[in-house]
Structure formats: C-alpha cells, structure tokens
Enzyme design. Structure first.
Site, PDB file in Angstrom:
ATOM      1  CE  LYS A   1      35.815  18.020 -87.189  1.00 47.37           C
ATOM      2  NZ  LYS A   1      37.184  18.191 -87.725  1.00 47.37           N
ATOM      3  CG  ASN A   2      36.954  15.427 -90.345  1.00 41.76           C
ATOM      4  OD1 ASN A   2      36.942  16.612 -90.028  1.00 41.76           O
ATOM      5  ND2 ASN A   2      37.519  14.489 -89.609  1.00 41.76           N
TER       6      ASN A   2
ATOM      7  CB  CYS B   1      47.307  20.813 -83.722  1.00 43.16           C
ATOM      8  SG  CYS B   1      47.149  19.112 -84.204  1.00 43.16           S
TER       9      CYS B   1
ATOM     10  NE  ARG C   1      46.650  16.861 -87.642  1.00 39.13           N
ATOM     11  CZ  ARG C   1      45.383  17.223 -87.630  1.00 39.13           C
ATOM     12  NH1 ARG C   1      44.922  17.959 -86.656  1.00 39.13           N
ATOM     13  NH2 ARG C   1      44.564  16.849 -88.582  1.00 39.13           N
TER      14      ARG C   1
ATOM     15  CG  ASP D   1      39.149  11.486 -86.148  1.00 43.23           C
ATOM     16  OD1 ASP D   1      40.259  11.776 -85.687  1.00 43.23           O
ATOM     17  OD2 ASP D   1      38.733  11.919 -87.238  1.00 43.23           O
TER      18      ASP D   1
ATOM     19  NE  ARG E   1      38.112  22.598 -83.961  1.00 40.11           N
ATOM     20  CZ  ARG E   1      38.987  21.592 -83.978  1.00 40.11           C
ATOM     21  NH1 ARG E   1      39.650  21.279 -82.902  1.00 40.11           N
ATOM     22  NH2 ARG E   1      39.219  20.921 -85.079  1.00 40.11           N
TER      23      ARG E   1
END
Ligand code: EPZ
Length: 429
Positions: free
Chosen positions: A22-23, A126, A131, A316, A408
């Site tokens: 994803k990233n 968030c 952030r 993560d 997500r």
C-alpha cells in the site's frame, strides 16, 4: 457496518500470498501526475485507500483504467492500473477528499513541479498522532516554492518552476522524502536530500521515477541526489511486496503456532522484524518463493523492542507485536518513537485480558497464558489487525468492529487467513 467474527484457537497452516505494498502504491500513483504520458503500475493491491486515491486523482482530471486479469495471473495478483495525467484540469485537492487519506496531501509535490501551482487542503490530525506537514512545506520552500496557508489550504506557487537545492531533514520523514523526491525530479539543477528516509517504498518510487526518465541516485541511503530533468515520460513498474502485510502474518503464525509460507515476501525488506520473531521463538526460513514461518511446541519468549525508521523495527508492526507479546512467557517492553499516540490498541487488547501498562512512550506487557475473545474495535489500520492477531489465538469468539480500517490496508484478509485454517468470517451490515 461490516464486522469480522473470529473463533480463536486454530493453528495457521498453508500459503499466504503477499500483496503489493500500500505505502508504495499510493506514492507511485501520485507520481503519475508528473508526466503527460501513461504510467502503468502492476501489482497494485485492491484496497480502500487505493480506491480513494483513484477518486482524488480523478478529481485532478486523470484517466485511470484498471485492467482485468491476464492468462497465467495468480488469483491474488494485484490489479494493473493505467494512469494518464495528459490533462490536469484542476490543481486543487479539496478538504473533503484529502481529509479521508493523509497521503493524498503529497499531490502537492508533482502538481507544483509540473503545473507550478497547487492548492491542497491540510490533512489535519489522525488517530496515531498530530502528524504535521511542516517538513514537507520546508522541503518545497527550499526548492523555491512560495507557500501560504489560507482557509485550511496550502496554496503553493513556483511561477518559474522549482529550482534544485540542498534539503536537510532534521528528522527522518517518509512523507517529506517522497515529496522532496517527486518535486525535485522536474526542478532546474541538482537537489540533495540529507537524512532521507531509507524505507523500501522510497526506493521503489525512485526506481519508478528513474524508469520515467528522472535522474535519481542514492535512494535507500540517507543521501539522495536528484538531477532535475525537463520532462518525464510514461513507464511500466511493478509495486514491491508489502513488508508490513508479510510481517503481520508472520506475527499471526508466531501467535497461533503452525507453518505458513508467505509467498512473494522479501526477507530483506523486514529483517528487523524477522529477527525479533526469531528471538520470540518462531523459526524463520527465507526461501526462493518467500519466507516460511513456523512455531511448534515452544511458547513465546518476551522481547524488548524500540520502533525506528528503516532498517529498524517498523512502527507499522508495533501493534501486532504487542498482541503477540500479550501471550509471551514473561514481561516485554515495546517503545514507540515514531508517532506519539500510537497506543490506541492497548485498551482494546486489554479486553482480551492482556496485561499492558504504559510508561510514556513505552508499553510494558506482562504475558498471560491465554487471551479470551471479546467484542473489540480500533481506530487505525495496524491497531485493527493487532486485534485480529489476538483473536486468532484467543479462546472463544471475537467480533472486530469498524472493519473499514482493515479494508484500507489488508487485501482479502479473511480469505487469506481462512485458507490457512482460521475460523474467520465477515458479517455484512
Ligand atoms: C508513512 O507515514 C506511512 N504512510 C506510515 O504508514 C508509516 O507509519 C510512517 O511512514 C512511518 O514509517 C504512508 O507511507 C502512506 P513520516 P508518513 O513522515 O510519511 C513527523 C500505515 O499504517 N513529521 O515518516 O506520514 C511525524 O509526525 C501508516 O500504513 C513531522 O514532524 O510518516 C512522525 O512523528 C500510518 N513533520 C515522524 O515525522 C512533517 O512534516 C515520521 O513521519 C512530517 C512528519
């Protein structure tokens, strides 16, 4: 709203195919704004964040076509996106879209580099921390952009185009490095990024930009040098495998016991996490097809881990490791250094009976023999999947609410786990 129901206690055995990262996929899609030719991306994961970014890019006028499967494609092969930014009709990224996904703020870099103007909503805070985007703004200003903040938007202009410069990041930032890298590709002259993030996703984006005609060297090291070019062209690039997804399933196997092949995973992308898993008692065997993870018999040993930028232990995977350590034979310490508020999972893990206390940025986890299933929910993606890991090993039934967080970032999570023997199902509605 969908929920996931899990009945814990089954060992995991089988093969889990690892999806595209994803990233990496998100900044790669954003990089398509840098050229008027078509960028073809293979192995893009089918995720809610990717779909959301498609909507955001569509708002700028991009044509995005998703190709179906080709003969011989694996059932889990990601989608192929053909992205064309031949006509950018709008250089504004509105609040309604950017607020749904922080990474969409990064469109500011290619818009500014190619169109010399951009108006992008500030993303806001968030669940995992405040952030800020101050370092992204600093990098763009170094490259000669004029920025002002008005009505919650960053309005950026570079009337004569961007100019190469030396950018020194005071702390390692993945977002800052992506933005500086993309912006510098079309700047006049040479840009040097010092203290750049070394994450594999940065390297993947730099590789793709080089295929598009950029002149980038040093990606993957703390010093990246970019010789600006006048124009970028179309290219074809395959998204690298998701190291966080691989690490997550590796932790799940360490938690339940069993024997799973993580197909397509690349051990060098997550060595620090594999080392921690070995210390915890799992057996990790890299092979030609990926990584084999087993844990048989022996219990889970406690560990002391501090999150750090790559190649350190990734933030993560912090929540997932905490779930694993909830059943370790002894006391573990996990220190979070990247995000100041990334412990939202602690209270939810406690609902399984986990014994976790917080001391500033360190969590102390006193392992117990057995977790017990419970109704739970989480406020971010990685925290949500840590609850799934806990549930897989817990006695009895767990319902994980707010599944949209999982959607997500984890492609076909229930399918992949149930194929390995987990009792897991999605309940719609
Ligand atoms: C990326 O976020 C990832 N997101 C995150 O993945 C990941 O946790 C993070 O990098 C760290 O590895 C994507 O790639 C889309 P940073 P990013 O800029 O780029 C501070 C997930 O679950 N900072 O490296 O936003 C910041 O507050 C996610 O997939 C500033 O102070 O992270 C943080 O403390 C969540 N000012 C630290 O730097 C700035 O201008 C690192 O942030 C920018 C960042």
């Amino acid at each position: 709203m969908d929920r996931i129901r899990i009945v814990g206690g089954n060992k995991l055995n089988g093969i889990i195919p690892i999806s595209g990262a994803k990233n990496a996929a998100l900044p790669l899609m954003i990089a398509s704004l840098l050229t008027d030719e078509t960028l073809i991306l293979d192995n893009v994961p089918r995720l809610a964040d990717v779909a959301q970014l498609q909507r955001i890019l569509g708002n700028h006028g991009l044509d995005i076509m998703s190709k179906g499967k080709r003969p011989g494609d694996h059932e889990y092969q990601g989608q192929t996106l053909h992205i064309s930014a031949a006509n950018i009709i709008d250089t504004t990224a509105p609040y309604e879209l950017v607020s749904k996904m922080r990474a969409s703020f990064w469109v500011i870099a290619p818009l500014l580099a190619r169109m010399h103007v951009a108006k992008v909503s500030l993303p806001g805070g968030c669940a995992i921390g405040t952030r800020p985007v101050d370092l992204l703004i600093m990098a763009l200003e170094k490259l000669g952009a004029e920025l002002q903040i008005d009505g919650g938007y960053v309005i950026a202009r570079a009337p004569g185009g961007l100019t190469g410069a030396e950018i020194d990041f005071p702390k390692v930032t993945v977002s800052g490095t992506h933005v500086a890298l993309m912006a510098a590709t079309l700047a006049k002259g040479t840009t040097v990024i010092n203290n750049a993030a070394c994450e594999p996703e940065i390297v993947d984006v730099a590789d793709c930009l080089n295929k598009m005609g950029a002149k980038i060297s040093g990606a993957g090291t703390p010093r990246i040098v970019i010789e600006g070019v006048k124009k970028l062209h179309g290219a074809r690039h395959t998204v690298l495998p998701d190291r966080i997804e691989a690490g997550t399933y590796a932790m799940a196997v360490a938690m339940t016991g069993g024997d799973v092949q993580l197909a397509g995973a690349r051990p060098e992308l997550l060595q620090s996490a594999l080392d921690v898993l070995t210390e915890a008692g799992a057996t990790i065997t890299p092979n030609n097809e990926g990584i084999r993870v087993t844990r048989n018999g022996a219990g889970i040993s406690p560990v002391k881990v501090t999150t750090a930028p790559f190649p350190g232990f990734p933030t993560d995977l912090q929540a997932q490791l905490m779930a694993l350590m909830a059943c370790a034979k002894g006391s573990s310490h996990i220190t979070e250094t990247i995000f100041e508020n990334r412990f939202m999972h602690v209270q939810e893990l406690a609902r399984f009976g986990a014994r976790i206390s917080l001391d500033g940025e360190t969590a102390i986890i006193d392992g117990i023999a057995k977790l017990r299933g419970a109704p739970v929910m989480a406020t971010d993606l990685r925290a949500s999947v840590s609850l799934v890991i806990a549930a897989l090993a817990a006695e009895g039934e767990t319902t994980v609410n707010r599944v949209y967080h999982l959607d997500r970032g984890f492609e076909r999570l229930e399918e992949k786990l149930s194929a390995c023997g987990a009792t897991i199902e999605r309940i719609s509605g």
